[in-house]
Design a protein around this motif. Sequence first.
Motif, PDB file in Angstrom:
ATOM      1  N   VAL A 169       0.866  -1.173   0.000  1.00  0.00           N
ATOM      2  CA  VAL A 169       0.000   0.000   0.000  1.00  0.00           C
ATOM      3  C   VAL A 169       0.902   1.222   0.000  1.00  0.00           C
ATOM      4  N   ASN A 170       0.782   2.030  -1.042  1.00  0.00           N
ATOM      5  CA  ASN A 170       1.612   3.235  -1.196  1.00  0.00           C
ATOM      6  C   ASN A 170       3.098   2.917  -1.034  1.00  0.00           C
ATOM      7  N   GLY A 171       3.523   1.763  -1.557  1.00  0.00           N
ATOM      8  CA  GLY A 171       4.934   1.384  -1.546  1.00  0.00           C
ATOM      9  C   GLY A 171       5.402   0.648  -0.305  1.00  0.00           C
ATOM     10  N   THR A 172       4.546   0.509   0.709  1.00  0.00           N
ATOM     11  CA  THR A 172       4.926  -0.155   1.955  1.00  0.00           C
ATOM     12  C   THR A 172       4.318  -1.553   1.992  1.00  0.00           C
ATOM     13  N   LYS A 173       5.162  -2.551   2.279  1.00  0.00           N
ATOM     14  CA  LYS A 173       4.688  -3.935   2.322  1.00  0.00           C
ATOM     15  C   LYS A 173       3.683  -4.124   3.445  1.00  0.00           C
ATOM     16  N   VAL A 174       2.593  -4.798   3.129  1.00  0.00           N
ATOM     17  CA  VAL A 174       1.523  -5.070   4.087  1.00  0.00           C
ATOM     18  C   VAL A 174       1.904  -6.299   4.913  1.00  0.00           C
ATOM     19  N   THR A 175       1.926  -6.134   6.236  1.00  0.00           N
ATOM     20  CA  THR A 175       2.246  -7.250   7.133  1.00  0.00           C
ATOM     21  C   THR A 175       1.078  -7.604   8.047  1.00  0.00           C
ATOM     22  N   GLY A 176       0.014  -6.851   7.954  1.00  0.00           N
ATOM     23  CA  GLY A 176      -1.210  -7.071   8.721  1.00  0.00           C
ATOM     24  C   GLY A 176      -2.279  -6.231   8.062  1.00  0.00           C
ATOM     25  N   PRO A 177      -3.464  -6.151   8.631  1.00  0.00           N
ATOM     26  CA  PRO A 177      -4.497  -5.304   8.020  1.00  0.00           C
ATOM     27  C   PRO A 177      -4.057  -3.839   7.976  1.00  0.00           C
ATOM     28  N   VAL A 178      -4.198  -3.217   6.811  1.00  0.00           N
ATOM     29  CA  VAL A 178      -3.808  -1.824   6.619  1.00  0.00           C
ATOM     30  C   VAL A 178      -5.006  -1.066   6.046  1.00  0.00           C
ATOM     31  N   LYS A 179      -5.343   0.056   6.674  1.00  0.00           N
ATOM     32  CA  LYS A 179      -6.443   0.894   6.192  1.00  0.00           C
ATOM     33  C   LYS A 179      -6.071   1.474   4.833  1.00  0.00           C
ATOM     34  N   VAL A 180      -7.039   1.453   3.905  1.00  0.00           N
ATOM     35  CA  VAL A 180      -6.843   2.073   2.602  1.00  0.00           C
ATOM     36  C   VAL A 180      -7.956   3.089   2.379  1.00  0.00           C
ATOM     37  N   VAL A 181      -7.582   4.184   1.730  1.00  0.00           N
ATOM     38  CA  VAL A 181      -8.522   5.260   1.454  1.00  0.00           C
ATOM     39  C   VAL A 181      -8.460   5.609  -0.026  1.00  0.00           C
ATOM     40  N   ASP A 182      -9.432   6.387  -0.461  1.00  0.00           N
ATOM     41  CA  ASP A 182      -9.503   6.832  -1.846  1.00  0.00           C
ATOM     42  C   ASP A 182      -8.184   7.465  -2.276  1.00  0.00           C
ATOM     43  N   GLY A 183      -7.628   6.987  -3.382  1.00  0.00           N
ATOM     44  CA  GLY A 183      -6.384   7.542  -3.908  1.00  0.00           C
ATOM     45  C   GLY A 183      -5.142   6.759  -3.560  1.00  0.00           C
ATOM     46  N   ASP A 184      -5.237   5.789  -2.636  1.00  0.00           N
ATOM     47  CA  ASP A 184      -4.075   4.955  -2.310  1.00  0.00           C
ATOM     48  C   ASP A 184      -3.715   4.069  -3.497  1.00  0.00           C
ATOM     49  N   THR A 185      -2.448   3.681  -3.565  1.00  0.00           N
ATOM     50  CA  THR A 185      -2.034   2.708  -4.572  1.00  0.00           C
ATOM     51  C   THR A 185      -1.842   1.358  -3.903  1.00  0.00           C
ATOM     52  N   LEU A 186      -2.315   0.313  -4.578  1.00  0.00           N
ATOM     53  CA  LEU A 186      -2.143  -1.060  -4.121  1.00  0.00           C
ATOM     54  C   LEU A 186      -1.331  -1.787  -5.176  1.00  0.00           C
ATOM     55  N   LYS A 187      -0.257  -2.418  -4.745  1.00  0.00           N
ATOM     56  CA  LYS A 187       0.541  -3.217  -5.666  1.00  0.00           C
ATOM     57  C   LYS A 187       0.423  -4.672  -5.251  1.00  0.00           C
ATOM     58  N   LEU A 188      -0.101  -5.478  -6.152  1.00  0.00           N
ATOM     59  CA  LEU A 188      -0.254  -6.905  -5.939  1.00  0.00           C
ATOM     60  C   LEU A 188       0.623  -7.591  -6.969  1.00  0.00           C
ATOM     61  N   GLY A 189       1.687  -8.269  -6.527  1.00  0.00           N
ATOM     62  CA  GLY A 189       2.631  -8.838  -7.486  1.00  0.00           C
ATOM     63  C   GLY A 189       3.225  -7.716  -8.315  1.00  0.00           C
ATOM     64  N   ASN A 190       3.081  -7.828  -9.656  1.00  0.00           N
ATOM     65  CA  ASN A 190       3.608  -6.795 -10.556  1.00  0.00           C
ATOM     66  C   ASN A 190       2.551  -5.800 -11.007  1.00  0.00           C
ATOM     67  N   ILE A 191       1.325  -5.921 -10.494  1.00  0.00           N
ATOM     68  CA  ILE A 191       0.237  -5.056 -10.946  1.00  0.00           C
ATOM     69  C   ILE A 191      -0.016  -3.958  -9.918  1.00  0.00           C
ATOM     70  N   THR A 192      -0.082  -2.714 -10.400  1.00  0.00           N
ATOM     71  CA  THR A 192      -0.370  -1.582  -9.529  1.00  0.00           C
ATOM     72  C   THR A 192      -1.767  -1.069  -9.818  1.00  0.00           C
ATOM     73  N   PHE A 193      -2.536  -0.900  -8.750  1.00  0.00           N
ATOM     74  CA  PHE A 193      -3.904  -0.404  -8.835  1.00  0.00           C
ATOM     75  C   PHE A 193      -4.014   0.901  -8.073  1.00  0.00           C
ATOM     76  N   TRP A 194      -4.956   1.697  -8.479  1.00  0.00           N
ATOM     77  CA  TRP A 194      -5.350   2.882  -7.740  1.00  0.00           C
ATOM     78  C   TRP A 194      -6.649   2.508  -7.037  1.00  0.00           C
ATOM     79  N   PHE A 195      -6.721   2.702  -5.716  1.00  0.00           N
ATOM     80  CA  PHE A 195      -7.917   2.393  -4.944  1.00  0.00           C
ATOM     81  C   PHE A 195      -8.839   3.597  -5.016  1.00  0.00           C
TER      82      PHE A 195
END
Length: 116
Positions: free
Chosen positions: A74-100
């Motif tokens: 989430v926004n470049g930081t590896k998720v190690t537990g539940p992380v709050k996401v808000v409108d405009g955050d970026t999610l990177k799953l594997g090699n794919i980057t999404f805008w939340f």
Amino acid sequence: MDNEINTSGAAFLLDLESQRKIPVVIPVCRVGRDIENDIVLADDTSISRFHSVIKRTNDEYSVEDAESRNGTFVNGTKVTGPVKVVDGDTLKLGNITFWFVIEAETESIVASTSSG
């Protein structure tokens, strides 16, 4: 008289490469390559079969990695537990980057008056 009230809206993942808009189902949205997921990303082997989970609790969204091989960020930081996401955050799953993206829902409430 009609009044519009903004309430927390529907969430989407916007693929930054293809511009594909993918709806996030609530309250729990599973993401991965396996067809049993709510969001299936079958074309990318950097995505694990069961990669991550997006949850909506009350009016807040969170993302959690599902012990994926390449991680969830989430926004470049590896998720190690539940992380709050808000409108405009970026999610990177594997090699794919999404805008939340959260789109505001509007609902019309008709105010009626009664006399009696």
